[in-house]
Write an enzyme that holds these catalytic residues in place. Structure first.
Site: not given
Length: 329
Positions: A111, A192, A195
Protein backbone atom coordinates in the site's frame (compact mmCIF):
# COMPACT_ATOMS: atom_id res chain seq x y z
CA UNK A 1 -16.81 -22.48 24.28
CA UNK A 2 -13.69 -21.17 22.60
CA UNK A 3 -13.69 -17.54 21.49
CA UNK A 4 -13.48 -16.30 17.90
CA UNK A 5 -12.81 -12.72 16.84
CA UNK A 6 -13.16 -11.37 13.32
CA UNK A 7 -13.13 -7.82 11.97
CA UNK A 8 -14.20 -6.51 8.57
CA UNK A 9 -13.57 -2.97 7.32
CA UNK A 10 -16.63 -0.94 6.29
CA UNK A 11 -15.21 -0.10 2.91
CA UNK A 12 -18.26 -0.20 0.66
CA UNK A 13 -19.71 -2.88 -1.55
CA UNK A 14 -20.00 -6.36 -0.06
CA UNK A 15 -19.57 -8.95 -2.78
CA UNK A 16 -19.78 -12.72 -3.17
CA UNK A 17 -16.16 -13.14 -2.10
CA UNK A 18 -16.83 -11.39 1.23
CA UNK A 19 -19.96 -13.45 1.78
CA UNK A 20 -18.64 -16.90 0.82
CA UNK A 21 -15.15 -16.28 2.19
CA UNK A 22 -16.24 -14.91 5.57
CA UNK A 23 -19.86 -14.19 6.44
CA UNK A 24 -21.30 -17.55 5.41
CA UNK A 25 -18.67 -19.27 7.55
CA UNK A 26 -19.45 -16.97 10.49
CA UNK A 27 -23.06 -18.18 10.43
CA UNK A 28 -21.80 -21.76 10.75
CA UNK A 29 -19.43 -20.82 13.59
CA UNK A 30 -21.87 -18.90 15.80
CA UNK A 31 -23.42 -22.02 17.32
CA UNK A 32 -20.07 -23.56 18.26
CA UNK A 33 -18.01 -20.59 19.46
CA UNK A 34 -18.23 -17.45 21.55
CA UNK A 35 -18.07 -15.00 18.63
CA UNK A 36 -17.07 -11.33 18.48
CA UNK A 37 -17.74 -9.76 15.09
CA UNK A 38 -16.36 -6.25 14.80
CA UNK A 39 -16.85 -3.53 12.19
CA UNK A 40 -13.31 -2.13 12.24
CA UNK A 41 -13.94 1.49 11.29
CA UNK A 42 -10.72 2.70 12.95
CA UNK A 43 -8.77 0.52 10.53
CA UNK A 44 -10.68 2.08 7.65
CA UNK A 45 -9.26 5.55 8.36
CA UNK A 46 -5.68 4.46 7.68
CA UNK A 47 -6.56 5.73 4.19
CA UNK A 48 -8.65 8.86 3.43
CA UNK A 49 -12.41 8.42 3.83
CA UNK A 50 -15.45 10.54 3.12
CA UNK A 51 -17.09 10.83 6.55
CA UNK A 52 -20.67 10.52 5.29
CA UNK A 53 -19.79 7.56 3.10
CA UNK A 54 -17.96 5.88 5.98
CA UNK A 55 -20.98 6.26 8.27
CA UNK A 56 -23.21 4.80 5.56
CA UNK A 57 -20.84 1.87 5.03
CA UNK A 58 -20.71 1.10 8.77
CA UNK A 59 -24.50 0.71 8.94
CA UNK A 60 -24.54 -1.20 5.69
CA UNK A 61 -21.96 -3.72 6.88
CA UNK A 62 -23.80 -4.23 10.18
CA UNK A 63 -27.03 -4.88 8.27
CA UNK A 64 -25.24 -7.35 5.99
CA UNK A 65 -23.92 -9.34 8.96
CA UNK A 66 -27.45 -9.89 10.24
CA UNK A 67 -29.04 -10.34 6.81
CA UNK A 68 -26.47 -13.06 6.09
CA UNK A 69 -27.69 -15.01 9.12
CA UNK A 70 -25.71 -13.73 12.10
CA UNK A 71 -27.89 -13.87 15.22
CA UNK A 72 -27.15 -10.95 17.60
CA UNK A 73 -28.53 -13.06 20.45
CA UNK A 74 -25.71 -15.58 19.89
CA UNK A 75 -22.80 -13.27 18.99
CA UNK A 76 -21.43 -9.87 19.96
CA UNK A 77 -21.69 -7.59 16.94
CA UNK A 78 -20.24 -4.11 17.45
CA UNK A 79 -18.44 -1.12 15.96
CA UNK A 80 -14.74 -0.80 16.86
CA UNK A 81 -14.77 2.96 17.55
CA UNK A 82 -17.64 2.52 20.03
CA UNK A 83 -15.32 0.48 22.26
CA UNK A 84 -12.51 2.91 23.27
CA UNK A 85 -10.38 0.09 24.71
CA UNK A 86 -9.37 -0.87 21.15
CA UNK A 87 -7.55 2.41 20.48
CA UNK A 88 -6.08 2.50 23.99
CA UNK A 89 -4.79 -1.08 23.83
CA UNK A 90 -3.55 -0.45 20.29
CA UNK A 91 -1.30 2.36 21.53
CA UNK A 92 0.01 0.20 24.36
CA UNK A 93 0.87 -2.58 21.91
CA UNK A 94 2.55 -0.06 19.58
CA UNK A 95 4.90 0.58 22.47
CA UNK A 96 6.04 -3.06 22.47
CA UNK A 97 6.24 -3.20 18.64
CA UNK A 98 9.37 -2.56 16.61
CA UNK A 99 9.45 -0.32 13.53
CA UNK A 100 11.37 -2.95 11.57
CA UNK A 101 8.75 -5.66 12.03
CA UNK A 102 5.97 -3.25 11.06
CA UNK A 103 7.83 -2.19 7.92
CA UNK A 104 8.15 -5.85 6.92
CA UNK A 105 4.38 -6.31 6.76
CA UNK A 106 3.52 -7.23 3.15
CA UNK A 107 0.34 -5.15 3.10
CA UNK A 108 2.21 -2.06 4.31
CA UNK A 109 4.81 -2.50 1.58
CA UNK A 110 2.11 -2.98 -1.07
CA UNK A 111 0.00 0.00 0.00
CA UNK A 112 2.95 2.36 0.47
CA UNK A 113 4.82 1.42 -2.70
CA UNK A 114 5.56 4.42 -4.91
CA UNK A 115 3.99 6.99 -2.56
CA UNK A 116 5.84 10.11 -1.45
CA UNK A 117 4.12 10.21 1.94
CA UNK A 118 2.37 7.48 3.90
CA UNK A 119 0.03 7.93 6.91
CA UNK A 120 1.62 6.68 10.15
CA UNK A 121 -1.56 4.68 10.79
CA UNK A 122 -0.85 2.54 7.75
CA UNK A 123 2.42 1.47 9.38
CA UNK A 124 1.07 1.04 12.90
CA UNK A 125 -2.30 -0.55 12.31
CA UNK A 126 -1.06 -4.14 12.94
CA UNK A 127 -0.74 -3.42 16.71
CA UNK A 128 -4.33 -2.10 16.62
CA UNK A 129 -5.37 -5.31 14.89
CA UNK A 130 -3.53 -7.23 17.61
CA UNK A 131 -5.43 -5.24 20.25
CA UNK A 132 -8.73 -6.08 18.58
CA UNK A 133 -7.95 -9.76 18.95
CA UNK A 134 -6.19 -9.87 22.31
CA UNK A 135 -8.79 -7.81 24.21
CA UNK A 136 -11.24 -10.72 24.02
CA UNK A 137 -8.87 -13.58 24.97
CA UNK A 138 -9.42 -14.89 21.47
CA UNK A 139 -8.62 -18.54 20.79
CA UNK A 140 -9.18 -18.60 17.02
CA UNK A 141 -9.09 -15.99 14.26
CA UNK A 142 -10.60 -17.04 10.91
CA UNK A 143 -8.58 -15.34 8.17
CA UNK A 144 -7.49 -15.73 4.59
CA UNK A 145 -3.90 -16.51 3.68
CA UNK A 146 -3.17 -12.80 3.07
CA UNK A 147 -3.71 -12.06 6.77
CA UNK A 148 -1.55 -14.80 8.31
CA UNK A 149 1.47 -12.48 8.61
CA UNK A 150 -0.55 -10.08 10.78
CA UNK A 151 -1.76 -12.95 12.97
CA UNK A 152 1.81 -14.14 13.45
CA UNK A 153 2.74 -10.61 14.56
CA UNK A 154 -0.23 -10.60 16.96
CA UNK A 155 1.10 -13.78 18.55
CA UNK A 156 4.61 -12.28 18.75
CA UNK A 157 3.29 -9.13 20.47
CA UNK A 158 1.19 -11.15 22.92
CA UNK A 159 4.14 -13.35 23.80
CA UNK A 160 6.47 -10.33 24.17
CA UNK A 161 3.98 -8.56 26.44
CA UNK A 162 3.46 -11.69 28.53
CA UNK A 163 7.21 -12.12 29.07
CA UNK A 164 8.01 -8.44 29.62
CA UNK A 165 5.11 -7.62 31.95
CA UNK A 166 2.50 -10.14 33.10
CA UNK A 167 1.14 -13.23 31.40
CA UNK A 168 -2.37 -12.00 30.63
CA UNK A 169 -2.84 -12.67 26.91
CA UNK A 170 -4.10 -15.82 25.20
CA UNK A 171 -2.04 -16.61 22.09
CA UNK A 172 -4.61 -16.86 19.28
CA UNK A 173 -4.50 -19.63 16.73
CA UNK A 174 -4.90 -18.98 13.01
CA UNK A 175 -7.92 -20.62 11.41
CA UNK A 176 -7.49 -20.47 7.64
CA UNK A 177 -10.63 -20.08 5.56
CA UNK A 178 -11.67 -23.03 3.43
CA UNK A 179 -9.96 -23.01 0.05
CA UNK A 180 -13.31 -23.65 -1.64
CA UNK A 181 -14.61 -20.30 -0.40
CA UNK A 182 -11.91 -18.26 -2.18
CA UNK A 183 -13.86 -16.42 -4.87
CA UNK A 184 -12.03 -15.09 -7.91
CA UNK A 185 -12.76 -12.29 -10.38
CA UNK A 186 -15.35 -13.14 -13.02
CA UNK A 187 -13.25 -11.37 -15.65
CA UNK A 188 -9.76 -12.45 -14.55
CA UNK A 189 -10.10 -15.69 -12.56
CA UNK A 190 -6.43 -15.66 -11.62
CA UNK A 191 -7.14 -12.71 -9.25
CA UNK A 192 -9.36 -12.48 -6.17
CA UNK A 193 -12.79 -10.90 -6.61
CA UNK A 194 -12.50 -7.26 -5.56
CA UNK A 195 -14.93 -4.36 -5.33
CA UNK A 196 -12.12 -2.02 -6.43
CA UNK A 197 -11.87 -3.75 -9.82
CA UNK A 198 -12.47 -1.08 -12.51
CA UNK A 199 -14.46 -3.66 -14.50
CA UNK A 200 -17.82 -3.85 -12.69
CA UNK A 201 -18.54 -7.18 -14.38
CA UNK A 202 -15.69 -8.71 -12.35
CA UNK A 203 -17.65 -8.91 -9.10
CA UNK A 204 -21.20 -9.57 -7.92
CA UNK A 205 -22.46 -7.30 -5.15
CA UNK A 206 -24.84 -8.80 -2.61
CA UNK A 207 -27.25 -6.02 -3.65
CA UNK A 208 -27.09 -6.70 -7.40
CA UNK A 209 -30.55 -7.27 -8.89
CA UNK A 210 -31.38 -10.47 -10.82
CA UNK A 211 -30.67 -8.86 -14.20
CA UNK A 212 -27.24 -7.67 -13.08
CA UNK A 213 -26.40 -11.13 -11.72
CA UNK A 214 -27.54 -12.71 -14.99
CA UNK A 215 -25.42 -10.35 -17.08
CA UNK A 216 -22.29 -10.78 -14.95
CA UNK A 217 -22.40 -14.57 -14.73
CA UNK A 218 -23.20 -15.05 -18.41
CA UNK A 219 -20.28 -12.78 -19.39
CA UNK A 220 -17.89 -14.49 -16.95
CA UNK A 221 -14.62 -15.57 -18.54
CA UNK A 222 -14.30 -19.35 -19.05
CA UNK A 223 -12.44 -21.13 -21.87
CA UNK A 224 -13.09 -22.55 -25.34
CA UNK A 225 -13.24 -26.20 -24.25
CA UNK A 226 -16.87 -26.14 -23.14
CA UNK A 227 -16.42 -28.91 -20.55
CA UNK A 228 -17.71 -28.28 -17.01
CA UNK A 229 -14.75 -29.59 -15.05
CA UNK A 230 -12.81 -28.32 -12.03
CA UNK A 231 -9.19 -27.69 -13.00
CA UNK A 232 -7.94 -24.58 -11.21
CA UNK A 233 -4.65 -24.41 -13.11
CA UNK A 234 -5.86 -25.02 -16.67
CA UNK A 235 -9.51 -23.94 -16.39
CA UNK A 236 -9.57 -21.18 -13.72
CA UNK A 237 -12.75 -19.53 -15.00
CA UNK A 238 -15.11 -22.49 -14.92
CA UNK A 239 -13.40 -23.74 -11.75
CA UNK A 240 -14.28 -20.45 -10.04
CA UNK A 241 -17.91 -20.71 -11.16
CA UNK A 242 -18.07 -24.32 -9.95
CA UNK A 243 -16.76 -23.22 -6.57
CA UNK A 244 -19.41 -20.48 -6.34
CA UNK A 245 -22.16 -22.95 -7.34
CA UNK A 246 -20.98 -25.53 -4.78
CA UNK A 247 -20.84 -22.96 -1.98
CA UNK A 248 -24.38 -21.77 -2.71
CA UNK A 249 -25.87 -25.25 -3.03
CA UNK A 250 -25.81 -28.59 -1.26
CA UNK A 251 -23.92 -30.14 -4.17
CA UNK A 252 -20.22 -30.92 -4.23
CA UNK A 253 -18.01 -29.96 -7.16
CA UNK A 254 -17.85 -33.64 -8.16
CA UNK A 255 -21.65 -33.86 -8.20
CA UNK A 256 -21.85 -30.71 -10.30
CA UNK A 257 -19.34 -32.11 -12.79
CA UNK A 258 -21.55 -35.18 -13.22
CA UNK A 259 -24.74 -33.12 -13.43
CA UNK A 260 -23.37 -30.95 -16.25
CA UNK A 261 -21.41 -33.63 -18.09
CA UNK A 262 -21.95 -32.84 -21.77
CA UNK A 263 -24.26 -29.89 -21.02
CA UNK A 264 -21.91 -27.03 -21.95
CA UNK A 265 -21.28 -23.67 -20.32
CA UNK A 266 -24.52 -22.00 -21.42
CA UNK A 267 -26.77 -24.37 -19.46
CA UNK A 268 -24.41 -24.35 -16.48
CA UNK A 269 -24.27 -20.56 -16.30
CA UNK A 270 -28.05 -20.20 -16.64
CA UNK A 271 -28.57 -22.55 -13.69
CA UNK A 272 -25.89 -20.76 -11.67
CA UNK A 273 -27.73 -17.46 -12.20
CA UNK A 274 -30.85 -18.99 -10.62
CA UNK A 275 -28.87 -20.47 -7.72
CA UNK A 276 -27.15 -17.15 -6.91
CA UNK A 277 -30.35 -15.09 -7.22
CA UNK A 278 -32.25 -17.54 -5.00
CA UNK A 279 -29.54 -17.17 -2.35
CA UNK A 280 -29.34 -13.37 -2.57
CA UNK A 281 -33.09 -12.70 -2.49
CA UNK A 282 -33.66 -13.28 1.27
CA UNK A 283 -30.38 -11.53 2.16
CA UNK A 284 -31.41 -8.43 0.22
CA UNK A 285 -34.92 -8.44 1.73
CA UNK A 286 -33.58 -8.58 5.30
CA UNK A 287 -30.86 -6.03 4.53
CA UNK A 288 -33.34 -3.39 3.36
CA UNK A 289 -35.53 -4.06 6.42
CA UNK A 290 -32.59 -3.38 8.72
CA UNK A 291 -30.25 -0.81 7.26
CA UNK A 292 -32.04 2.36 8.42
CA UNK A 293 -34.00 0.78 11.27
CA UNK A 294 -34.09 1.38 15.01
CA UNK A 295 -33.68 -2.38 15.37
CA UNK A 296 -30.16 -2.13 13.93
CA UNK A 297 -29.28 0.69 16.34
CA UNK A 298 -30.54 -1.38 19.28
CA UNK A 299 -28.45 -4.39 18.19
CA UNK A 300 -25.31 -2.27 17.84
CA UNK A 301 -25.94 -0.50 21.17
CA UNK A 302 -26.25 -3.87 22.93
CA UNK A 303 -23.17 -5.22 21.13
CA UNK A 304 -21.08 -2.20 22.15
CA UNK A 305 -22.22 -2.56 25.76
CA UNK A 306 -21.21 -6.25 25.89
CA UNK A 307 -17.89 -5.61 24.13
CA UNK A 308 -17.05 -2.67 26.41
CA UNK A 309 -17.43 -4.84 29.50
CA UNK A 310 -15.11 -7.58 28.25
CA UNK A 311 -12.56 -5.29 26.57
CA UNK A 312 -12.52 -2.95 29.59
CA UNK A 313 -11.53 -5.78 31.91
CA UNK A 314 -8.60 -6.75 29.72
CA UNK A 315 -7.55 -3.11 29.29
CA UNK A 316 -7.36 -2.70 33.07
CA UNK A 317 -5.17 -5.82 33.23
CA UNK A 318 -2.88 -4.29 30.59
CA UNK A 319 -2.68 -0.97 32.43
CA UNK A 320 -1.88 -2.75 35.69
CA UNK A 321 0.77 -4.88 34.00
CA UNK A 322 2.48 -1.83 32.49
CA UNK A 323 2.14 0.35 35.59
CA UNK A 324 -0.15 2.95 34.05
CA UNK A 325 -2.29 5.26 36.18
CA UNK A 326 -2.78 4.90 39.92
CA UNK A 327 -2.73 1.59 41.69
CA UNK A 328 -6.22 0.08 41.52
CA UNK A 329 -7.86 -0.41 44.90
Amino acid sequence: MKTIFSGIQPSGTIHLGNYLGAMKQFVELQDRYNCYFCIVDEHAITVPQDRLELRKNIRSLAAFYIAAGIDPEKVTLFIQSEVPAHAQAGWMLQCVSYVGELERMTQFKDKSAGKESVPAGLLTYPPLMAADILLYSTDLVPVGEDQTQHLELTRDLAERFNKRYLEIFTLPEISLSKSGARVMSLQDPTKKMSKSDPNKKAFISLLDDPKQVDKKIKSAVTDSEGIVKYDKENKPGISNLLSIYANFSNLSIEELEKKYDGAGYGTFKADLVDVVNDALRPIQHRYYELVESEELDRILDEGAEKANIVAGKMLRKMENAMGLGRKKR
